[in-house]
Design a protein around this motif. Sequence first.
Motif, short mmCIF file in Angstrom:
data_model
loop_
_atom_site.label_atom_id
_atom_site.label_comp_id
_atom_site.label_asym_id
_atom_site.label_seq_id
_atom_site.Cartn_x
_atom_site.Cartn_y
_atom_site.Cartn_z
N ARG A 220 -5.85 10.91 10.10
CA ARG A 220 -6.97 10.55 10.98
C ARG A 220 -8.25 11.28 10.57
N PHE A 221 -8.11 12.55 10.24
CA PHE A 221 -9.28 13.34 9.86
C PHE A 221 -9.87 12.85 8.53
N ILE A 222 -9.01 12.67 7.52
CA ILE A 222 -9.50 12.20 6.22
C ILE A 222 -10.16 10.83 6.37
N ARG A 223 -9.60 10.00 7.22
CA ARG A 223 -10.16 8.66 7.46
C ARG A 223 -11.61 8.74 7.95
N THR A 224 -11.92 9.76 8.77
CA THR A 224 -13.31 9.90 9.24
C THR A 224 -14.25 10.23 8.09
N VAL A 225 -13.76 10.98 7.11
CA VAL A 225 -14.59 11.28 5.92
C VAL A 225 -14.83 9.99 5.13
N VAL A 226 -13.78 9.18 4.98
CA VAL A 226 -13.93 7.90 4.28
C VAL A 226 -14.94 7.02 5.00
N LEU A 227 -14.84 6.94 6.32
CA LEU A 227 -15.78 6.12 7.10
C LEU A 227 -17.22 6.60 6.89
N GLU A 228 -17.40 7.91 6.89
CA GLU A 228 -18.75 8.46 6.67
C GLU A 228 -19.27 8.06 5.29
N ARG A 229 -18.43 8.13 4.28
CA ARG A 229 -18.85 7.78 2.92
C ARG A 229 -19.16 6.29 2.80
N LEU B 159 0.81 -1.21 0.00
CA LEU B 159 0.00 0.00 0.00
C LEU B 159 0.85 1.27 0.00
N LEU B 160 1.94 1.26 0.76
CA LEU B 160 2.75 2.46 0.93
C LEU B 160 3.91 2.55 -0.06
N LYS B 161 4.03 1.57 -0.95
CA LYS B 161 5.15 1.54 -1.89
C LYS B 161 5.17 2.81 -2.74
N GLY B 162 6.33 3.44 -2.78
CA GLY B 162 6.51 4.64 -3.60
C GLY B 162 5.97 5.91 -2.97
N LEU C 55 -9.52 3.74 2.63
CA LEU C 55 -9.51 3.33 4.03
C LEU C 55 -8.29 2.46 4.34
N ALA C 56 -7.98 1.54 3.44
CA ALA C 56 -6.82 0.66 3.65
C ALA C 56 -5.53 1.47 3.71
N LEU C 57 -5.41 2.46 2.83
CA LEU C 57 -4.20 3.29 2.83
C LEU C 57 -4.15 4.15 4.09
N ALA C 58 -5.29 4.67 4.52
CA ALA C 58 -5.32 5.46 5.76
C ALA C 58 -4.90 4.61 6.95
N THR D 291 3.25 12.33 1.58
CA THR D 291 2.35 12.25 0.43
C THR D 291 1.18 11.28 0.64
N VAL D 292 1.21 10.53 1.74
CA VAL D 292 0.13 9.57 2.00
C VAL D 292 -1.23 10.26 2.09
N PRO D 293 -1.37 11.38 2.84
CA PRO D 293 -2.70 12.02 2.91
C PRO D 293 -3.22 12.46 1.54
N ASN D 294 -2.33 12.97 0.68
CA ASN D 294 -2.77 13.39 -0.66
C ASN D 294 -3.29 12.20 -1.46
N LYS D 295 -2.61 11.06 -1.34
CA LYS D 295 -3.04 9.86 -2.06
C LYS D 295 -4.40 9.38 -1.55
#
Length: 201
Positions: free
Chosen positions: A78-87, A35-38, A61-64, A43-47
């Motif tokens: 953590r914050f972006i992950r909550t948006v993913v969970l909501e979706r 998941l984190l390769k490259g 979610l897996a990347l978060a 840059t993880v949050p942007n991805k």
Amino acid sequence: MQSPVRVTLASLAMVTFTLLTPMAHATEVPSDEVLLKGLQTSTVPNKIETLLAQNQLNDALALADAGLRQNDKNLRIRFIRTVVLERLGREDEATKELRRIIGEFPEVPEPYNNLAVLLAKKGELNESETLLNKVLSIAPNFAIARKNLGDLYVTKALNNYEEASKTIKTNTQLNERLDTLRKWHGEPVKSSVTDNQMPVP
């Protein structure tokens, strides 16, 4: 008995993306190394945001989760992950995490806003209002939160007007306001008797 309240997510804006996304199908999660390769830590949050925008919710979610295993202090992930969970429809999990974030970072306004949206969607308007006022005490120019607070007040007004209309059935001003707010909420306008007027068919 308290009347049911109505608040739709469409009427209250979540921070970050506003596109609607259907539930994604579960897939096997690759290892963190894959998941984190490259990707650099920065840059993880942007991805994750890119995957979210592309409606690749399980991948986001897996990347978060992988990013947090690498650095569990990363507030943005953590914050972006909550948006993913909501979706993904996992709103209870998103709510719990937003409360944790607020407890740890009370000076950051965005989590208050998103928690307010989730609570309003469940009809918890008073706590939602408190949270939005907190946002504006931290960041007075936070326009999305100010819009959300306005939408919430309109919803509260509609709820109160509808409650009043059960007793005051022939008040022209009340019925006109009800019709206006029902249109704003996308509801059909109900026929109502007004002072010196026949019911509208």
